[in-house]
Design a protein around this motif. Sequence first.
Motif, PDB file in Angstrom:
ATOM      1  N   GLN A  37      -3.622   4.708  -1.589  1.00 29.90           N
ATOM      2  CA  GLN A  37      -3.029   5.529  -0.541  1.00 29.90           C
ATOM      3  C   GLN A  37      -3.265   7.013  -0.819  1.00 29.90           C
ATOM      4  O   GLN A  37      -3.539   7.791   0.104  1.00 29.90           O
ATOM      5  CB  GLN A  37      -1.524   5.252  -0.435  1.00 29.90           C
ATOM      6  CG  GLN A  37      -0.851   6.002   0.698  1.00 29.90           C
ATOM      7  CD  GLN A  37      -1.458   5.662   2.046  1.00 29.90           C
ATOM      8  OE1 GLN A  37      -1.434   4.502   2.476  1.00 29.90           O
ATOM      9  NE2 GLN A  37      -2.017   6.652   2.730  1.00 29.90           N
ATOM     10  N   HIS A  44      -7.795   0.100   3.907  1.00 27.01           N
ATOM     11  CA  HIS A  44      -6.828  -0.941   4.254  1.00 27.01           C
ATOM     12  C   HIS A  44      -7.483  -2.319   4.226  1.00 27.01           C
ATOM     13  O   HIS A  44      -6.880  -3.285   3.734  1.00 27.01           O
ATOM     14  CB  HIS A  44      -6.220  -0.653   5.631  1.00 27.01           C
ATOM     15  CG  HIS A  44      -5.124   0.359   5.603  1.00 27.01           C
ATOM     16  ND1 HIS A  44      -3.788   0.034   5.697  1.00 27.01           N
ATOM     17  CD2 HIS A  44      -5.158   1.710   5.482  1.00 27.01           C
ATOM     18  CE1 HIS A  44      -3.052   1.124   5.640  1.00 27.01           C
ATOM     19  NE2 HIS A  44      -3.864   2.166   5.512  1.00 27.01           N
ATOM     20  N   ARG A  49      -0.834   2.204  -4.738  1.00 25.13           N
ATOM     21  CA  ARG A  49      -0.363   3.585  -4.835  1.00 25.13           C
ATOM     22  C   ARG A  49      -1.523   4.573  -4.886  1.00 25.13           C
ATOM     23  O   ARG A  49      -1.560   5.569  -4.156  1.00 25.13           O
ATOM     24  CB  ARG A  49       0.504   3.719  -6.087  1.00 25.13           C
ATOM     25  CG  ARG A  49       1.074   5.095  -6.332  1.00 25.13           C
ATOM     26  CD  ARG A  49       2.008   5.087  -7.532  1.00 25.13           C
ATOM     27  NE  ARG A  49       1.321   4.852  -8.792  1.00 25.13           N
ATOM     28  CZ  ARG A  49       1.391   3.721  -9.490  1.00 25.13           C
ATOM     29  NH1 ARG A  49       2.100   2.704  -9.032  1.00 25.13           N
ATOM     30  NH2 ARG A  49       0.755   3.587 -10.640  1.00 25.13           N
ATOM     31  N   LEU A  58       0.836  -1.186   0.000  1.00 23.39           N
ATOM     32  CA  LEU A  58       0.000   0.000   0.000  1.00 23.39           C
ATOM     33  C   LEU A  58       0.879   1.247   0.000  1.00 23.39           C
ATOM     34  O   LEU A  58       1.770   1.381   0.842  1.00 23.39           O
ATOM     35  CB  LEU A  58      -0.912  -0.010   1.223  1.00 23.39           C
ATOM     36  CG  LEU A  58      -1.972   1.098   1.289  1.00 23.39           C
ATOM     37  CD1 LEU A  58      -2.966   0.941   0.163  1.00 23.39           C
ATOM     38  CD2 LEU A  58      -2.683   1.061   2.635  1.00 23.39           C
ATOM     39  N   GLY A  59       0.653   2.123  -0.967  1.00 29.05           N
ATOM     40  CA  GLY A  59       1.404   3.363  -1.024  1.00 29.05           C
ATOM     41  C   GLY A  59       2.809   3.222  -1.570  1.00 29.05           C
ATOM     42  O   GLY A  59       3.630   4.123  -1.392  1.00 29.05           O
ATOM     43  N   GLU A  77      -9.630   5.522   5.787  1.00 31.90           N
ATOM     44  CA  GLU A  77      -8.364   4.792   5.899  1.00 31.90           C
ATOM     45  C   GLU A  77      -8.567   3.337   6.312  1.00 31.90           C
ATOM     46  O   GLU A  77      -8.042   2.413   5.674  1.00 31.90           O
ATOM     47  CB  GLU A  77      -7.441   5.486   6.893  1.00 31.90           C
ATOM     48  CG  GLU A  77      -6.085   4.797   7.029  1.00 31.90           C
ATOM     49  CD  GLU A  77      -5.137   5.566   7.913  1.00 31.90           C
ATOM     50  OE1 GLU A  77      -3.936   5.206   7.936  1.00 31.90           O
ATOM     51  OE2 GLU A  77      -5.582   6.525   8.587  1.00 31.90           O
ATOM     52  N   THR A 101      -5.206   9.566   1.613  1.00 32.49           N
ATOM     53  CA  THR A 101      -4.554  10.800   2.054  1.00 32.49           C
ATOM     54  C   THR A 101      -5.388  12.028   1.731  1.00 32.49           C
ATOM     55  O   THR A 101      -5.466  12.979   2.514  1.00 32.49           O
ATOM     56  CB  THR A 101      -3.164  10.919   1.410  1.00 32.49           C
ATOM     57  OG1 THR A 101      -2.364   9.789   1.790  1.00 32.49           O
ATOM     58  CG2 THR A 101      -2.465  12.209   1.835  1.00 32.49           C
TER      59      THR A 101
END
Length: 269
Positions: A219, A233, A216, A5-6, A229, A223
């Motif tokens: 996330q 997840h 990517r 993630l991210g 969030e 944000t």
Amino acid sequence: MSTTLGAPRPDQASYMLRAAAAEAGRAYKAQLIEWLDLAPGHTVLDAGCGPGTDLPALAERVGDEGGVIGVDRDPQMLERARERTAGLRAVELREGDVHALPVASGAVDRAKTDRVLMHVADPAGALAELHRVTRPGAVVALAEPDWDTLVVDSEDLDTSRAFTHYTTGHAVRNATIGRSLARLAAAAGFHIKYVTATTPVFRDLPDADHTLGLGRNLQQAITQGHIDEARGHRWFEGLSEGPFYASFTLVTVTGVRGPLTAGGRPART
């Protein structure tokens, strides 16, 4: 390859080469080049050629008596393209933008763009440039995704839909260009010959994560407050449980360049 993630965006040249080498990439690219109807002696333009993925195949079809012009605005992409085309006499690389191609008017017999217009500031302007640099009767082949058709299977359908909504509304500049491609090409002065839609299917999560940017972009959506969030997840972790499925629609358009009117504008198709 694992999913994270991210994770940072991969090197763009490597990303493009890997996507082109995948089964779905090979299939539509072969069709795109086939529809160009290339012959020895033709001059063909690859506008937004990136790391030169298609340049060797184009050079093979036009032969040493033909020419291949690869244009990209990124010097690093052009350097990778030079590496891939070393020794191919037909290939010439030029740095430039698709909105102002460094190509003389009426200079090419064939032209292509592949997943370029979804990123540019003015897709209609870029297509007008293709009309300018092609000769009357020239063939153009265009391929663009429609990210509004992105589907990712999950028990949490709402978050899957939210992810697609974020991709379309925030992650990609011209996310629905695929569905508009034929209309925009016709408005630029091209007579539309073929319009097809293919559906690349991803059954491997790491491959899908690499190509679609699942972790990517998720996330980024979290944000920026588009997806909760904790829910995001859970959705991402759940993708690795059981068989995985994701897909989107890729639209390919082929057109023939029409003449200009007396006023210098493309003739209406």
